[in-house]
Design an enzyme around this catalytic site. Structure first.
Site, PDB file in Angstrom:
ATOM      1  N   HIS A 216     113.210  -6.416  77.313  1.00 38.49           N
ATOM      2  CA  HIS A 216     113.696  -5.182  76.690  1.00 38.49           C
ATOM      3  C   HIS A 216     115.221  -5.187  76.762  1.00 38.49           C
ATOM      4  CE1 HIS A 216     113.702  -4.256  80.996  1.00 38.49           C
ATOM      5  NE2 HIS A 216     114.741  -3.485  80.702  1.00 38.49           N
TER       6      HIS A 216
ATOM      7  N   HIS B 258     121.793  -6.485  76.594  1.00 40.30           N
ATOM      8  CA  HIS B 258     121.281  -7.815  76.923  1.00 40.30           C
ATOM      9  C   HIS B 258     119.792  -7.721  77.243  1.00 40.30           C
ATOM     10  CE1 HIS B 258     122.000  -6.000  80.854  1.00 40.30           C
ATOM     11  NE2 HIS B 258     121.061  -6.815  81.318  1.00 40.30           N
TER      12      HIS B 258
END
Length: 197
Positions: free
Chosen positions: A37, A120
């Site tokens: 995620h 990220h």
């Protein structure tokens, strides 16, 4: 109460591309594919009333869906690397969404997030990995990139107290509005209006 955070989900084809980056780094504990995620805002442990208020306010966000792609890889912790990650191409819509969530959290009374938003996907947590091994791992995969994909929603995830890395549960889903293009003007609508004087 579980720890809460808002995030963007990774579609299956991009997650499969990420999974190909697993391996080849001693001391790495690789994330499970289903736990990939992009964290937008870490909220932490809050009481039930605060959690309900967060959900109610997040539900009012009205922003368009947008496109991103995963681009490049890196690590956090330069002298003592503690994780490796895949980067995310810059997207003004993603940054605007994250900023709105941050404002909502602060209005509710949560302290500002002390970390600068660096989108990220965490690939692995590192334990006693040598800097040379991390540098070699990163340099051999430096050109990593996925195709662009649409982000149709963001989610509120929870994690139980653990070493980090999941499992994460989706508590709430917040759809983004479908992007639309302006209808083309017909030529008759573009005719000058005749003056009556």
């Amino acid at each position: 109460m579980p720890r809460l955070f808002t995030a963007l989900e990774i579609p299956r084809n991009a997650a499969m591309s990420l999974s190909l980056l697993r391996g080849g780094l001693p001391g790495a504990r690789w994330m499970d594919v289903e736990n990939y995620h992009i964290t937008l805002r870490f909220i932490g442990d809050v009481d039930g009333r605060t959690a309900d208020e967060i959900v109610e306010r997040l539900d009012r966000i009205d922003r368009p869906e947008f496109q991103i792609r995963l681009d490049g890889i890196g690590s956090f912790g330069s002298k003592k690397p503690h994780s490796v990650w895949a980067g995310v191409s810059p997207s003004p819509e993603m940054y605007a969404l994250q900023a709105e969530i941050e404002r909502i959290c602060q209005r509710i009374g949560l302290p500002p997030d002390p970390r600068k938003f660096t989108p990220h996907v965490t690939l692995a947590r590192l334990k006693s990995s040598r800097v040379d091994d991390v540098v070699h791992y990163l340099s051999s995969r430096a050109n990593f990139q996925t195709s662009s994909f649409t982000v149709p929603r963001f989610v509120l995830l929870s994690s139980r107290e653990s070493v980090g890395g999941g499992p994460y549960l989706t508590e709430e889903v917040f759809p983004l509005s479908e992007a639309w293009s302006a209808p083309s003007l017909s030529t008759s609508a573009m005719q000058p209006v005749k003056s009556l004087v």
